[in-house]
Motif scaffolding. Structure first.
Motif, PDB file in Angstrom:
ATOM      1  N   GLU A 150     -51.619 -15.862 -46.876  1.00 23.18           N
ATOM      2  CA  GLU A 150     -50.665 -15.902 -45.758  1.00 23.18           C
ATOM      3  C   GLU A 150     -51.091 -14.882 -44.710  1.00 23.18           C
ATOM      4  O   GLU A 150     -52.202 -14.355 -44.771  1.00 23.18           O
ATOM      5  CB  GLU A 150     -49.237 -15.663 -46.261  1.00 23.18           C
ATOM      6  CG  GLU A 150     -49.074 -14.553 -47.275  1.00 23.18           C
ATOM      7  CD  GLU A 150     -49.191 -13.190 -46.660  1.00 23.18           C
ATOM      8  OE1 GLU A 150     -48.469 -12.929 -45.672  1.00 23.18           O
ATOM      9  OE2 GLU A 150     -49.993 -12.377 -47.139  1.00 23.18           O
ATOM     10  N   LEU A 151     -50.235 -14.595 -43.748  1.00 25.20           N
ATOM     11  CA  LEU A 151     -50.611 -13.773 -42.598  1.00 25.20           C
ATOM     12  C   LEU A 151     -51.092 -12.386 -43.000  1.00 25.20           C
ATOM     13  O   LEU A 151     -52.140 -11.914 -42.535  1.00 25.20           O
ATOM     14  CB  LEU A 151     -49.411 -13.664 -41.647  1.00 25.20           C
ATOM     15  CG  LEU A 151     -49.581 -12.759 -40.424  1.00 25.20           C
ATOM     16  CD1 LEU A 151     -50.737 -13.231 -39.563  1.00 25.20           C
ATOM     17  CD2 LEU A 151     -48.288 -12.703 -39.631  1.00 25.20           C
TER      18      LEU A 151
ATOM     19  N   THR B 124     -41.995 -19.716 -45.840  1.00 22.24           N
ATOM     20  CA  THR B 124     -40.632 -19.322 -45.495  1.00 22.24           C
ATOM     21  C   THR B 124     -39.687 -20.512 -45.558  1.00 22.24           C
ATOM     22  O   THR B 124     -38.586 -20.430 -46.127  1.00 22.24           O
ATOM     23  CB  THR B 124     -40.598 -18.703 -44.090  1.00 22.24           C
ATOM     24  OG1 THR B 124     -41.472 -17.569 -44.049  1.00 22.24           O
ATOM     25  CG2 THR B 124     -39.192 -18.273 -43.720  1.00 22.24           C
TER      26      THR B 124
ATOM     27  N   THR C 129     -42.404 -12.668 -47.302  1.00 22.22           N
ATOM     28  CA  THR C 129     -43.581 -13.455 -47.683  1.00 22.22           C
ATOM     29  C   THR C 129     -44.850 -12.611 -47.722  1.00 22.22           C
ATOM     30  O   THR C 129     -45.847 -13.022 -48.344  1.00 22.22           O
ATOM     31  CB  THR C 129     -43.788 -14.615 -46.691  1.00 22.22           C
ATOM     32  OG1 THR C 129     -43.865 -14.087 -45.356  1.00 22.22           O
ATOM     33  CG2 THR C 129     -42.650 -15.612 -46.777  1.00 22.22           C
ATOM     34  N   SER C 130     -44.839 -11.452 -47.076  1.00 24.56           N
ATOM     35  CA  SER C 130     -46.023 -10.588 -47.122  1.00 24.56           C
ATOM     36  C   SER C 130     -46.309 -10.088 -48.532  1.00 24.56           C
ATOM     37  O   SER C 130     -47.434  -9.675 -48.829  1.00 24.56           O
ATOM     38  CB  SER C 130     -45.841  -9.403 -46.176  1.00 24.56           C
ATOM     39  OG  SER C 130     -44.715  -8.623 -46.541  1.00 24.56           O
TER      40      SER C 130
ATOM     41  N   TYR D 227     -45.410 -10.743 -36.809  1.00 23.94           N
ATOM     42  CA  TYR D 227     -44.102 -10.743 -37.474  1.00 23.94           C
ATOM     43  C   TYR D 227     -42.975 -10.485 -36.466  1.00 23.94           C
ATOM     44  O   TYR D 227     -41.904 -11.112 -36.530  1.00 23.94           O
ATOM     45  CB  TYR D 227     -44.066  -9.694 -38.577  1.00 23.94           C
ATOM     46  CG  TYR D 227     -44.791 -10.099 -39.841  1.00 23.94           C
ATOM     47  CD1 TYR D 227     -44.396 -11.223 -40.563  1.00 23.94           C
ATOM     48  CD2 TYR D 227     -45.867  -9.361 -40.322  1.00 23.94           C
ATOM     49  CE1 TYR D 227     -45.058 -11.601 -41.717  1.00 23.94           C
ATOM     50  CE2 TYR D 227     -46.542  -9.735 -41.475  1.00 23.94           C
ATOM     51  CZ  TYR D 227     -46.138 -10.856 -42.173  1.00 23.94           C
ATOM     52  OH  TYR D 227     -46.787 -11.241 -43.311  1.00 23.94           O
TER      53      TYR D 227
ATOM     54  N   LYS E 247     -49.162 -20.873 -42.755  1.00 30.10           N
ATOM     55  CA  LYS E 247     -48.824 -20.790 -44.181  1.00 30.10           C
ATOM     56  C   LYS E 247     -47.597 -19.908 -44.404  1.00 30.10           C
ATOM     57  O   LYS E 247     -46.781 -20.179 -45.294  1.00 30.10           O
ATOM     58  CB  LYS E 247     -50.020 -20.256 -44.964  1.00 30.10           C
ATOM     59  CG  LYS E 247     -51.168 -21.249 -45.074  1.00 30.10           C
ATOM     60  CD  LYS E 247     -52.289 -20.703 -45.934  1.00 30.10           C
ATOM     61  CE  LYS E 247     -53.416 -21.717 -46.074  1.00 30.10           C
ATOM     62  NZ  LYS E 247     -54.529 -21.206 -46.917  1.00 30.10           N
ATOM     63  N   THR E 248     -47.465 -18.852 -43.603  1.00 27.15           N
ATOM     64  CA  THR E 248     -46.277 -18.005 -43.704  1.00 27.15           C
ATOM     65  C   THR E 248     -45.023 -18.778 -43.343  1.00 27.15           C
ATOM     66  O   THR E 248     -43.983 -18.679 -44.023  1.00 27.15           O
ATOM     67  CB  THR E 248     -46.440 -16.783 -42.786  1.00 27.15           C
ATOM     68  OG1 THR E 248     -47.539 -15.988 -43.246  1.00 27.15           O
ATOM     69  CG2 THR E 248     -45.182 -15.932 -42.791  1.00 27.15           C
TER      70      THR E 248
ATOM     71  N   LEU F  22     -38.961 -14.287 -44.049  1.00 24.07           N
ATOM     72  CA  LEU F  22     -40.213 -14.302 -43.293  1.00 24.07           C
ATOM     73  C   LEU F  22     -41.017 -13.030 -43.537  1.00 24.07           C
ATOM     74  O   LEU F  22     -42.243 -13.082 -43.697  1.00 24.07           O
ATOM     75  CB  LEU F  22     -39.907 -14.469 -41.807  1.00 24.07           C
ATOM     76  CG  LEU F  22     -41.101 -14.396 -40.851  1.00 24.07           C
ATOM     77  CD1 LEU F  22     -42.029 -15.588 -41.072  1.00 24.07           C
ATOM     78  CD2 LEU F  22     -40.643 -14.337 -39.409  1.00 24.07           C
TER      79      LEU F  22
END
Length: 313
Positions: free
Chosen positions: A237-238, A80, A227-228, A263, A75-76, A224
């Motif tokens: 997400e992650l 992205t 996205t957190s 990451y 999903k991350t 990338l």
């Protein structure tokens, strides 16, 4: 008539004695040794400090390939990719509008860039997520009508918040790339009867890619990591997944280390891709392209069998 010959004189072609060879003594840089010792000491101190904590390091490999973590990674990556598609497409459009001689389109592009660059992306995400508090319906006339809560899903909120914000930064990157192309190229294409849009597609943009690609690669890597932030809008997400696993497994800090490891792995892969992409677009500007990592390894391996300072027979 007689001629006296001096038999004691030496030959006239005797070369004079040459100068003595210069013995070069390299300068000793003691500061380098001191800084290296300090850096190693600091690294050892950090490792020792972390070793004193009650960290369950075994939990990281146990959950590294957990299905929930893998889904969060996918999903991350999806977020992205889609956000960068929106950002690059919008950035190119805004850059063209910014360079337009039309004052209306140029002013609109300037205001967009000013607004989205001037507000934090986290605030933008939260605003998009909470617009349902003031809008009950999303009404686009005969095209679309639905409840705002059904329309503004966490994925759409994340795409709007990240993609529209990225478009403002990509607009400046694209504008710098377009301005780097000599104006004579545009004038020559217009003299040949090419339209403005065709000049951009075939003349200006291909040459501007050499300037656009390096910072765009940095933006992809930054996206990338950005996205957190969508964890605050409940998108799994992650980072959000590892937080949830940490709360249920009793290892919250270990799961944060796991997220950091993922990451780092993803950004390393993206960095390699960015290197090859920059190398591809540098073909027209560099006489000799830099060696790829595999070429460097191959040259080092082959040099091990050759004697130093000479040519192997």
């Amino acid at each position: 008539m007689t001629v006296d010959i001096d038999k004691t004189a030496g030959p006239e072609d005797t070369p004079p004695a040459g100068p003595e060879a210069i013995r070069a003594i390299p300068v000793r840089h003691y500061g380098r040794y001191v800084s290296a010792v300090i850096a190693i000491a600091l690294l050892v101190a950090v490792i020792y400090a972390f070793s004193q904590g009650q960290i369950n390091w075994g939990a990281i490999p146990d959950y590294f390939f957990d299905q929930r973590v893998i889904d969060g990674v996918l999903k991350t990556l999806l977020l992205t990719f889609l956000s960068m598609v929106i950002g690059i497409g919008g950035g190119i459009l805004l850059a063209v509008m910014r360079l337009s001689k039309n004052p209306v389109t140029s002013s609109i592009a300037w205001f967009y860039i000013w607004f989205f660059r001037g507000t934090p992306v986290l605030v933008q995400l939260v605003v998009w997520f909470n617009l349902g508090l003031v809008f009950t319906y999303i009404n686009l006339g005969p095209i679309y009508k639905d409840y705002w809560s059904s329309f503004m899903t966490p994925l759409l909120t994340a795409l709007l918040g990240l993609g529209l914000n990225e478009a403002a930064y990509m607009a400046e990157i694209c504008r710098a790339g377009l301005l780097s192309v000599d104006e004579g190229q545009t004038e020559a294409s217009q003299a040949l009867g090419m339209s403005h849009s065709k000049t951009l597609r075939r003349i200006v943009i291909p040459q501007a890619m050499r300037v656009i690609v390096p910072p765009t690669g940095n933006e992809v890597i930054n996206m990338l990591k950005t996205t957190s932030l969508v964890a605050v809008i409940q998108y799994s997400e992650l980072f959000r997944v590892t937080q949830d696993i940490g709360q249920t497994s009793g290892a919250p800090v270990e799961m944060l280390f796991l997220a950091a490891a993922w990451y780092l792995l993803l950004t390393s892969v993206f960095s390699v891709g960015q290197y090859y992409l920059e190398r591809y677009y540098a073909r027209g500007s560099s006489r000799s392209l830099p060696d790829t990592p595999f070429q460097k390894i191959k040259s080092h391996v082959l040099s091990l069998g050759s004697p130093r300072g000479g040519v192997s027979s």
